[in-house]
Design a protein around this motif. Structure first.
Motif, mmCIF file in Angstrom:
data_model
loop_
_atom_site.group_PDB
_atom_site.id
_atom_site.type_symbol
_atom_site.label_atom_id
_atom_site.label_comp_id
_atom_site.label_asym_id
_atom_site.label_seq_id
_atom_site.Cartn_x
_atom_site.Cartn_y
_atom_site.Cartn_z
ATOM 1 N N SER A 72 -13.705 4.626 7.076
ATOM 2 C CA SER A 72 -14.168 4.842 5.699
ATOM 3 C C SER A 72 -13.129 5.586 4.885
ATOM 4 N N ASP A 74 -10.080 4.260 3.744
ATOM 5 C CA ASP A 74 -9.123 3.448 2.988
ATOM 6 C C ASP A 74 -8.954 3.944 1.561
ATOM 7 N N LYS A 75 -10.065 4.244 0.896
ATOM 8 C CA LYS A 75 -9.962 4.690 -0.498
ATOM 9 C C LYS A 75 -9.383 6.089 -0.621
#
Length: 119
Positions: A72, A74-75
DNA sequence: ATGGTGACTGTAC
DNA sequence: CGTACAGCCACCA
């Protein structure tokens, strides 16, 4: 016996204790950590705890992924780093960015089977 | 105090 | 498969 509703400090303490026990090549999910720490449903708070230990930690933070079997982060800009660390431990990620959670998810020995089926 | 945000998740369509 | 929404609850403006 563990208190069913520990305070925030205890939640963090338990999450970190569980995190430290995850074997290499295995993973746990945010919701799973929340459940085992006595805060079922508080997955977001677990994510917040994780965010707080990013300042040079020796804990295997990379072994915490989401319930879909993907990272979770990546952003946040280091999804590739996290996947890289896991790949180095033998975790395989498909083109979809997911790994085989069913095979890779780790449960503490003392976790009751009914807890596992609930999750 | 109040409302928006987020390393989340399960359900519904 | 993807999108949307509702719970979740600490943090911050």
């Amino acid at each position: 016996m563990l208190s069913p509703l520990p305070d925030e400090a205890t939640l963090k303490q338990r999450v970190l204790a569980l995190l430290a026990r995850i074997p290499p090549g295995r993973v746990m999910t945010y919701g799973q950590l929340a459940l085992l720490a006595g805060h079922p449903g508080a997955a977001r708070q677990v994510g917040y705890v994780m965010n707080g230990l990013m300042n040079g930690t020796e804990l295997p933070w990379q072994r915490v992924i989401n319930a879909q079997g993907a990272v979770s982060t990546d952003k946040l800009g280091f999804g590739d780093v996290q996947r890289g660390l896991l790949v180095a431990e033998g975790v395989v990620f498909g083109a979809s960015g997911k790994c085989d959670l069913k095979a890779r998810q780790w449960w503490p020995d003392e976790a009751a089977p009914e807890q596992q089926s609930l999750f």
